[in-house]
Design a protein around this motif. Structure first.
Motif, PDB file in Angstrom:
ATOM      1  N   ARG A 334       0.802  -1.221   0.000  1.00  0.00           N
ATOM      2  CA  ARG A 334       0.000   0.000   0.000  1.00  0.00           C
ATOM      3  C   ARG A 334       0.844   1.285   0.000  1.00  0.00           C
ATOM      4  NH1 ARG A 334      -5.428  -0.239   1.435  1.00  0.00           N
ATOM      5  NH2 ARG A 334      -6.234  -2.329   1.872  1.00  0.00           N
ATOM      6  N   LEU A 335       2.038   1.228   0.552  1.00  0.00           N
ATOM      7  CA  LEU A 335       2.818   2.438   0.793  1.00  0.00           C
ATOM      8  C   LEU A 335       4.121   2.438   0.005  1.00  0.00           C
ATOM      9  CD1 LEU A 335       3.257   5.071   2.396  1.00  0.00           C
ATOM     10  CD2 LEU A 335       4.299   3.670   4.209  1.00  0.00           C
ATOM     11  N   THR A 336       4.341   3.523  -0.755  1.00  0.00           N
ATOM     12  CA  THR A 336       5.582   3.719  -1.495  1.00  0.00           C
ATOM     13  C   THR A 336       6.106   5.122  -1.222  1.00  0.00           C
ATOM     14  OG1 THR A 336       4.861   2.234  -3.276  1.00  0.00           O
ATOM     15  CG2 THR A 336       6.663   3.736  -3.770  1.00  0.00           C
ATOM     16  N   VAL A 337       7.413   5.222  -0.987  1.00  0.00           N
ATOM     17  CA  VAL A 337       8.053   6.503  -0.713  1.00  0.00           C
ATOM     18  C   VAL A 337       9.143   6.744  -1.757  1.00  0.00           C
ATOM     19  CG1 VAL A 337       9.350   7.877   0.941  1.00  0.00           C
ATOM     20  CG2 VAL A 337       7.586   6.286   1.751  1.00  0.00           C
ATOM     21  N   ASP A 338       9.108   7.908  -2.395  1.00  0.00           N
ATOM     22  CA  ASP A 338      10.138   8.320  -3.357  1.00  0.00           C
ATOM     23  C   ASP A 338      10.852   9.548  -2.813  1.00  0.00           C
ATOM     24  OD1 ASP A 338       9.599   6.448  -5.536  1.00  0.00           O
ATOM     25  OD2 ASP A 338       7.713   7.541  -5.754  1.00  0.00           O
ATOM     26  N   TYR A 396       0.044   6.401  -0.885  1.00  0.00           N
ATOM     27  CA  TYR A 396      -0.559   5.429   0.021  1.00  0.00           C
ATOM     28  C   TYR A 396      -1.900   4.976  -0.534  1.00  0.00           C
ATOM     29  CZ  TYR A 396      -2.511   3.169   4.120  1.00  0.00           C
ATOM     30  OH  TYR A 396      -3.074   2.258   4.966  1.00  0.00           O
ATOM     31  N   LYS A 397      -2.070   3.675  -0.670  1.00  0.00           N
ATOM     32  CA  LYS A 397      -3.307   3.096  -1.189  1.00  0.00           C
ATOM     33  C   LYS A 397      -4.297   2.938  -0.037  1.00  0.00           C
ATOM     34  CE  LYS A 397      -4.977  -0.944  -3.759  1.00  0.00           C
ATOM     35  NZ  LYS A 397      -4.576  -2.253  -4.350  1.00  0.00           N
ATOM     36  N   TRP A 402      -9.300   4.328  -3.743  1.00  0.00           N
ATOM     37  CA  TRP A 402      -8.737   5.608  -3.332  1.00  0.00           C
ATOM     38  C   TRP A 402      -7.263   5.495  -2.986  1.00  0.00           C
ATOM     39  CZ3 TRP A 402     -10.726  10.400  -3.516  1.00  0.00           C
ATOM     40  CH2 TRP A 402     -12.107  10.513  -3.758  1.00  0.00           C
ATOM     41  N   LYS A 403      -6.514   6.543  -3.313  1.00  0.00           N
ATOM     42  CA  LYS A 403      -5.132   6.635  -2.873  1.00  0.00           C
ATOM     43  C   LYS A 403      -4.819   8.061  -2.446  1.00  0.00           C
ATOM     44  CE  LYS A 403      -2.561   7.653  -7.154  1.00  0.00           C
ATOM     45  NZ  LYS A 403      -1.468   7.197  -8.035  1.00  0.00           N
ATOM     46  N   SER A 404      -3.850   8.160  -1.546  1.00  0.00           N
ATOM     47  CA  SER A 404      -3.363   9.458  -1.078  1.00  0.00           C
ATOM     48  C   SER A 404      -1.997   9.716  -1.694  1.00  0.00           C
ATOM     49  CB  SER A 404      -3.258   9.458   0.449  1.00  0.00           C
ATOM     50  OG  SER A 404      -2.525  10.583   0.907  1.00  0.00           O
ATOM     51  N   GLN A 405      -1.769  10.962  -2.092  1.00  0.00           N
ATOM     52  CA  GLN A 405      -0.505  11.358  -2.715  1.00  0.00           C
ATOM     53  C   GLN A 405      -0.017  12.631  -2.018  1.00  0.00           C
ATOM     54  OE1 GLN A 405      -0.298  13.223  -6.789  1.00  0.00           O
ATOM     55  NE2 GLN A 405       0.487  11.191  -7.317  1.00  0.00           N
ATOM     56  N   THR A 406       1.112  12.524  -1.338  1.00  0.00           N
ATOM     57  CA  THR A 406       1.673  13.653  -0.603  1.00  0.00           C
ATOM     58  C   THR A 406       3.021  14.022  -1.198  1.00  0.00           C
ATOM     59  OG1 THR A 406       0.605  12.835   1.413  1.00  0.00           O
ATOM     60  CG2 THR A 406       2.288  14.530   1.669  1.00  0.00           C
ATOM     61  N   MET A 407       3.182  15.289  -1.560  1.00  0.00           N
ATOM     62  CA  MET A 407       4.426  15.744  -2.177  1.00  0.00           C
ATOM     63  C   MET A 407       4.993  16.920  -1.404  1.00  0.00           C
ATOM     64  SD  MET A 407       3.316  15.471  -6.188  1.00  0.00           S
ATOM     65  CE  MET A 407       1.598  15.830  -5.872  1.00  0.00           C
ATOM     66  N   GLN A 448       2.072  19.642  -1.298  1.00  0.00           N
ATOM     67  CA  GLN A 448       0.817  19.336  -1.990  1.00  0.00           C
ATOM     68  C   GLN A 448       0.263  18.018  -1.473  1.00  0.00           C
ATOM     69  OE1 GLN A 448      -0.020  18.272  -6.530  1.00  0.00           O
ATOM     70  NE2 GLN A 448       0.646  20.394  -6.310  1.00  0.00           N
ATOM     71  N   GLN A 449      -1.032  17.997  -1.197  1.00  0.00           N
ATOM     72  CA  GLN A 449      -1.714  16.783  -0.743  1.00  0.00           C
ATOM     73  C   GLN A 449      -2.891  16.506  -1.665  1.00  0.00           C
ATOM     74  OE1 GLN A 449      -1.304  14.331   1.749  1.00  0.00           O
ATOM     75  NE2 GLN A 449      -2.968  13.443   0.550  1.00  0.00           N
ATOM     76  N   ASN A 450      -2.887  15.333  -2.288  1.00  0.00           N
ATOM     77  CA  ASN A 450      -3.962  14.945  -3.195  1.00  0.00           C
ATOM     78  C   ASN A 450      -4.630  13.659  -2.725  1.00  0.00           C
ATOM     79  OD1 ASN A 450      -3.546  17.046  -5.103  1.00  0.00           O
ATOM     80  ND2 ASN A 450      -1.812  15.924  -5.966  1.00  0.00           N
ATOM     81  N   PHE A 451      -5.923  13.570  -2.952  1.00  0.00           N
ATOM     82  CA  PHE A 451      -6.674  12.327  -2.804  1.00  0.00           C
ATOM     83  C   PHE A 451      -7.253  11.994  -4.175  1.00  0.00           C
ATOM     84  CE2 PHE A 451      -6.726  14.152   1.457  1.00  0.00           C
ATOM     85  CZ  PHE A 451      -6.299  13.067   2.223  1.00  0.00           C
ATOM     86  N   ILE A 452      -6.929  10.802  -4.673  1.00  0.00           N
ATOM     87  CA  ILE A 452      -7.300  10.406  -6.034  1.00  0.00           C
ATOM     88  C   ILE A 452      -8.189   9.173  -5.961  1.00  0.00           C
ATOM     89  CG2 ILE A 452      -6.413   9.674  -8.280  1.00  0.00           C
ATOM     90  CD1 ILE A 452      -3.795  11.135  -7.527  1.00  0.00           C
ATOM     91  N   GLY A 453      -9.355   9.274  -6.586  1.00  0.00           N
ATOM     92  CA  GLY A 453     -10.308   8.171  -6.565  1.00  0.00           C
ATOM     93  C   GLY A 453     -10.684   7.702  -7.952  1.00  0.00           C
ATOM     94  N   ASP A 454     -10.945   6.405  -8.077  1.00  0.00           N
ATOM     95  CA  ASP A 454     -11.410   5.803  -9.331  1.00  0.00           C
ATOM     96  C   ASP A 454     -12.431   4.737  -8.945  1.00  0.00           C
ATOM     97  OD1 ASP A 454     -11.833   4.678 -11.799  1.00  0.00           O
ATOM     98  OD2 ASP A 454      -9.711   4.310 -12.249  1.00  0.00           O
TER      99      ASP A 454
END
Length: 806
Positions: A334-338, A396-397, A402-407, A448-454
């Protein structure tokens, strides 16, 4: 079940009645989306299979067929290697990955109702072998990489996206032996000749507007210095006002350029390249990718470059070092860090910059008679630049939908030294040389904080991104400007050598101090946005987006006198709407869009009324084609951009401005990416732009803005690679660029013309799995042409490139 509102309707409804609380709006939206998503999933009796197909060296494998045996269900891997099979009844299946000429792979997968099973394939063949299979079967358009989530921040295919964009791949830049970042823009319709600033920073054109290079991986990548292409995976040119999903201060009304960097992958791979050629070019690059543990969950990649090049003129150089390490950590499923960085240092002379004499009698740069190869500078009058940029991305899934994307990114960019600017005195055939001794650091923070849904609402697919953003930019500018004695530009004589660092330093030390010699600037923006793509049918989808911006400029502070000027705050809305209908499913789509962008404006009118933001409103319609097994990809569009709230001189109070100016920019763009026969690839583009100041100062009203560039621009590149036989991998390429006449100055009292140009480039290469050799000739006809700043461009230039891969 019936629903009263879709998520975007809820946002628009809430925004009308709760402008004071963006947070509340977003929470309501996300709550509604999660509620609908969970209910839709709970009612599902089928499951989904997703996965990727990669080659053994970690590259995506497209066109591979994925089939569930004993069923009619299946899919084809897309350009990113991803595939999805939906509405699969619960049960255990045999899933097969196959492609003509490749070894078939078989796996077992169990599907649970309402859930998504993941199956990944790795082909034993490498990308090189797979590419040859693609070409032999006439199914590989190697420069077609349109599928991207960067443009809409959503999993949206090009044919589903109502926005126009172009993509330049690293494969194309390698074939064209690109050693300078802006050379990759030759393949983008309508970008024109790059405008290079004193510190190496560059801008180009987009739909008649000057557009900078300030976006990196879809977030702020503000770099005040030059950009090295060593770690560039692709360049994305997103067209039109993009105020909804991107910070308006980093884009123009014509669009933005997003540079996408190379990221670590799961397979060990190294490529070392060396380029040498005209103007003493010596360039060494390295691309090293290595997993750091046996589970391949910690991945590392580093790209580095050493660059040394002189100008074709009698003075001028650029020497630099650049390194870009990046780390990817798959903490869990679920979690990936770049985490990645860009670190660079360079020493260079200023870019050539010349201003004509507005009182003179010469109206064309060709008629000046200035020696094309004279720099009127000195290698000792130079500057140092530095960048230290840090970036992080956390994905983060949250659920299957839904997933969360924090930059987060922090960038530092500075120029320290001497930068130059030249001005002509036409009546005496003299050139005045100005020097600024400066120390100009930029500090950027972006979160930037995004929440992405499909997900689905009933039978309707919904893709949504909702987010918030904080951006801060600070700069501390120390500068002293001096003028050196003018010299005759036709016959300078010994005075030509008087332009030295020692003499400039003497003038700087003797200059009387001014309050503006040291200035501090600080500006911030706070934004919230939401964008929703709603599939009305599997062929018809609608996009609706909106963004709220709060811009705070604390002004320019001069410590010498304790004064602050230009401080102001503005709040603005920016909407976007789009509609796409696929006439032929996954092959031809018709699209239309309305997009809005804004530009914050400082100052006030005579009666102290603060200025409002400047707005650009675009209407656009066109057609997108991706047909014949991806061998033909094309976009044709017509756009109309109207700009309002432009400042102009107040006719009743000439010492003040009013916000009554308007501008119109409309035109047509066409792009073609084709693979008509095996091994043969074409990229072509044409852009026509009609820009006019419809209301403004009397001196320019009704005229084309000088900085809008040529009205007509065209680009072409054709290459052929032999796909079989004793010389398999041998290839040839030829192409060029055209730009019509343009203006450096365009007023009713003075016009200064930059003539049209046509350049021709050619290359030959031999590409093998373990090595590659290429030779490129730029500007074969030795065309003389100039940028907007009247900087002479390179004459014929040869570059030899050699690389080893292991």
């Amino acid at each position: 079940m019936q629903f009263v509102f879709t998520p975007i309707h809820k946002v628009l409804y809430a925004s009308k009645h709760a402008l004071h609380s963006v947070k509340t709006t977003l929470l309501l939206t996300l709550s509604a989306v999660l509620f609908f998503s969970l209910n839709a999933t709970a009612q599902s009796t089928n499951g989904t299979i997703k996965g990727t197909v990669k080659t053994s060296d970690g590259n995506p494998a497209e066109f591979v067929n994925i089939v569930l045996t004993d069923t009619k269900l299946g899919a084809t891997a897309g350009q990113t290697g991803h595939f999805t099979i939906k509405n699969v009844p619960a049960g255990t299946y045999t899933i097969v990955a196959s492609y003509i000429g490749l070894q078939t792979q078989t796996k077992t997968v169990t599907v649970t109702a309402g859930e998504t099973a993941t199956v990944n394939f790795v082909l034993t063949e490498g990308a090189k072998d797979l590419q040859e299979v693609y070409v032999k079967s006439a199914k590989h358009n190697k420069f077609l990489k349109k599928e991207t989530e960067d443009v809409a921040r959503l999993p949206l295919k090009n044919l589903e996206n109502p926005q126009v964009y172009s993509v330049v791949t690293s494969e194309l830049m390698k074939e064209q032996v690109v050693t300078c970042y802006v050379d990759g823009f030759k393949n983008i319709p309508g970008t024109g000749v790059p405008l290079v600033y004193n510190n190496g920073r560059t801008t180009l054109l987009s739909r008649g507007f000057v557009t900078g290079n300030f976006i990196r991986n879809s977030v702020a990548g503000y770099n005040f210095n030059s950009i090295d292409p060593a770690d560039i995976e692709k360049i994305e040119a997103i067209k039109g006002p993009t105020g909804t999903l991107y910070n308006s201060s980093l884009a123009s009304f014509g669009g933005l350029f997003n540079r996408v960097t190379k990221q670590p992958n799961e397979w060990a791979k190294t490529e070392i390249a060396y380029q040498t050629g005209s103007f003493d070019l010596n360039r060494l690059t390295a691309d090293i990718n290595q997993p750091l543990n046996k589970e391949r969950t910690i991945l590392f990649r580093v790209n580095a470059a050493l660059h040394n090049e002189h100008s074709f003129q009698d003075a001028g150089f650029n020497r630099g070092f650049f390194v870009a390490p990046s780390l990817t950590y798959h903490v869990s499923d679920r979690l990936t860090v770049d985490i990645d960085a860009e670190i660079g240092n360079s020493n260079a002379t200023s870019a050539y910059r010349l201003a004509p004499d507005a009182k003179g009698k010469t109206y064309n740069v060709k008629d000046l008679g200035i020696d094309y190869k004279r720099s009127f500078a000195n290698n000792g009058v130079d500057y140092l630049s530095r960048q230290i940029d840090l970036y992080s991305l956390v994905n983060y899934k949250i659920s299957e939908s839904w997933k969360s994307q924090t930059m987060f990114n922090k960038t530092f960019s500075t120029t320290k030294g001497m930068v130059t600017a030249f001005t002509l005195v036409d009546s005496t055939k003299q050139i005045k040389r100005q020097v600024t001794q400066e120390d100009y650091p930029y500090y950027i923070t972006n979160v930037q904080q995004n929440f992405i849904g499909d997900f689905k609402i009933g039978h309707f697919r919904n893709r949504i991104v909702a987010g918030v953003e904080y951006y801060n930019q600070k700069s501390n500018n120390t500068n002293v400007t001096v003028n050196t004695p003018a010299i005759n530009y036709l016959d300078p004589g010994a005075a030509y050598n008087s332009f030295t660092a020692d003499k400039v330093s003497t003038l700087v030390n003797a200059a009387a101090p001014k309050a503006g010699d040291y200035v501090q600037n600080n500006q911030s923006s706070y934004a919230a946005y939401v964008s929703d793509v709603f599939n009305i049918t599997d062929r018809l989808n609608a996009m609706a987006s909106i963004r709220l911006d709060r811009f705070v400029n604390k002004g320019a502070y001069t410590p010498a006198d304790g004064k602050t000027t230009g401080n102001f705050s503005q709040t603005a809305w920016s909407p976007k709407f789009g509609l796409v209908y696929q006439v032929a499913k996954d092959q031809i789509s018709l699209f239309g869009n309305y997009m809005n962008g804004l530009n914050n404006v400082t100052g006030s009118s005579f009666d102290n009324t603060p200025f409002k933001p400047q707005y650009a409103n675009q209407w656009e319609a066109g057609i997108k084609i991706d047909a014949w097994d991806h061998k033909i990809s094309s976009t044709l569009s017509y756009y109309d951009i109207s700009v309002t709230n432009t400042t102009m001189v107040d006719p009743d109070h000439p010492a003040f401005n009013i916000q009554a100016g308007t501008q119109l920019s409309k035109g047509f763009e066409a792009e073609l990416i084709a693979n008509p026969v095996s091994g043969f690839n074409i990229i072509a583009g044409f852009a026509y732009n009609n820009s006019k100041i419809t209301k403004g100062d009397a001196s320019v009203e009704g005229l084309r803005p000088a900085n809008a560039g040529p009205a007509r621009l065209a680009n072409l590149w054709m290459s052929y690679r032999i796909t079989h036989g004793a010389v398999q991998g041998l290839g040839f390429g030829v192409g060029g660029n055209y730009g019509s006449d343009s203006y450096q100055t365009n007023t009713k009292t003075f016009k200064f013309t930059i003539p049209s140009y046509t350049t021709v480039d050619a290359t030959v290469f031999y590409d093998q799995p373990k090595y590659r050799i290429g030779f490129k000739l730029d500007n074969l006809t030795n065309e003389k042409y100039w940028s907007f700043r009247l900087a002479p461009q390179n004459p014929t230039r040869g570059t030899l490139s050699m690389s080893v891969k292991f």
